[in-house]
Design an enzyme around this catalytic site. Structure first.
Site, PDB file in Angstrom:
ATOM      1  CB  THR A  29      17.373  87.492  46.251  1.00  0.00           C
ATOM      2  OG1 THR A  29      18.250  88.489  45.788  1.00  0.00           O
ATOM      3  CG2 THR A  29      16.119  87.332  45.688  1.00  0.00           C
ATOM      4  CG  ASN A  30      18.789  92.041  48.598  1.00  0.00           C
ATOM      5  OD1 ASN A  30      19.036  92.990  47.500  1.00  0.00           O
ATOM      6  ND2 ASN A  30      20.288  91.041  49.024  1.00  0.00           N
TER       7      ASN A  30
END
Ligand code: CTP
Length: 422
Positions: free
Chosen positions: A228-229
């Site tokens: 993810t980020n």
């Protein structure tokens, strides 16, 4: 106004009161709201009148309490719920019974309270109040979840002794806490309805569908690990809220975030880029404006494991095999209607303008807002500094500002340009 109260002068508050023993606390809430300077319109369900006389709340609010959509002996007043929905800067339901919560969650409009809630364009705050087991029942919890999804704020019931003698969660929060939360929800940027009209009159969005994406995506490696980020979703949520306040019908497709749903939007929660793509493409034909603010993963694990991956018993590095996710915005660009407006966002650390202009053209966008996340204040935090590029137009550098203000600035520019074109 008392020094310890928020300044709500000029604000319009609709207070919905339903049939609970805690209805007596509504009288205190009306007093506090009035002391803070707000104008208050009380709506009661028929059940509420068994717990507190309308005369009490009418006297305190200095306005006649309304209950029925079709009052006896009163002709021509059946559209009052629509007018009140427009008038309100905030709609509070306190106490909110399981019955009214179920009705709000499913769009019933059998009383002045429920019909006005359906017409309201302002933030809605629901304060569930009931007995312990009713509150924790899966049906009530599902209904509360539905309310959150459609953009209502829900104040959790408090723990304590209940009217039944049981001890648990179910008590209505204290009026002071409701007042504080309601004031927060109106916020400084939410001007009184009268002033707000000038914002929306300049560039209104009535009869317009706006689709916004927000937040990160989460690509599973196995059941306990994801790629993810750090996107928080703040920009997309601010855009959704600002568009809804101008009268648009807003759908927000959101990756996982910790934000409260913005008032007035339908929120669809997704996890992966693939799920976001499905949700967005299903709505692309009817959307008039699309703001693609989500930080979509470009790659996803090619072969996610259905069981937890164990580490290898060697010192060798692990290589992951990733495959491309769909480019959601590029697909939108390929199917774009001539009258549809697509707005992209780009994160660039090098050659920002050149790269952003390339994305604008490659994805067939009308606008792109580009920022450099390595610049101070321009990353994943509460503020941003963007340069706005438009198709066949010059670039405009906007100053560093909170994302809520940036949302309005972007809407103003995009709408000014497209509404002028006709
Ligand atoms: N975007 C998208 N689908 C993807 C990746 C990005 O719709 N799979 C959208 C983003 O929401 C954003 C725009 O495309 O509005 C640009 O995203 P960005 O990550 O800056 O660019 P990419 O196209 O992914 O290119 P790169 O990562 O190589 O810079």
């Amino acid at each position: 106004m008392s020094a310890s109260l928020p300044d709500l002068s000029g604000r319009h508050v609709v207070l919905g009161v339903t049939g609970s023993i805690a209805a007596y606390k509504s009288a205190l809430l009306v007093r506090l709201l009035k002391k803070a300077g707000a104008e208050v319109q009380v709506l009661m369900t028929p059940g509420a009148e068994r717990f507190i006389p309308p005369l009490t709340l009418g006297t305190l609010s200095e306005k006649e309490v309304l209950t029925e959509i079709f009052p006896e002996n009163e002709e021509g007043s059946w559209t009052k719920h629509v007018a009140l929905g427009q008038w309100a800067d905030l709609f509070v339901v306190a106490p909110a019974t399981a019955q009214t919560i179920a009705k709000l969650a499913h769009g019933f409009c059998d009383s002045m309270l429920t019909a006005t809630a359906l017409s309201a364009r302002c933030p809605l705050l629901v304060c569930p109040t009931m007995d312990r087991d009713m509150y924790r029942h899966a049906a009530t919890q599902d209904n509360l979840e539905r309310l959150r999804e459609i953009g209502y704020a829900v104040m959790p019931a408090e723990h304590g002794e209940l009217a039944s003698g049981l001890v648990g969660k179910g008590r209505m929060p204290e009026p002071e806490a409701i007042l504080e939360r309601g004031a927060e929800m109106m916020g400084d940027e939410h001007k009184p309805a009268a002033d707000r009209a000038s914002d929306s009159d300049t560039f209104p969005l009535t009869d317009t569908e706006v689709l916004v994406t927000a937040g990160p995506t989460r690509e599973p490696l196995d059941p306990v690990r994801v790629l993810t980020n750090p996107s928080t979703g703040t920009m997309g949520y601010a855009l959704a809220e600002a568009a809804a306040r101008r009268g648009a019908s807003v759908t927000l497709v959101s990756g996982p975030t910790t934000l409260d749903p913005p008032p007035g939007s339908e929120v669809l929660h997704v996890q992966t880029a693939e799920e976001m793509n499905e949700a967005v493409q299903a709505r692309r034909d009817t959307a008039d404006y699309v703001f693609m603010a989500a930080a979509v993963a470009d790659y996803t694990p090619a072969d996610p494991s259905s069981t937890k991956r164990k580490k290898e018993d060697t010192d060798e590095d692990l290589a992951l095999h990733l495959c491309r996710t769909p480019d959601i915005l590029k697909t939108l660009g390929a199917y774009k209607r001539p009258d549809q407006v697509l707005i992209g966002f780009a994160l660039e650390t090098d050659d920002a303008l050149e790269n952003a202009r390339h994305k604008l053209e490659e994805k067939n966008l009308d606008w792109i807002a580009v920022n450099n996340p390595t610049e101070e204040g321009a990353g994943f935090g509460p503020t941003n500094r963007v340069t706005l590029l438009r198709r066949n137009g010059p670039a405009e550098e906007l100053p560093l500002m909170p994302k809520a203000d940036l949302a309005k600035a972007l809407l103003d520019r995009v709408l000014m340009s497209h509404q002028e074109q006709g």
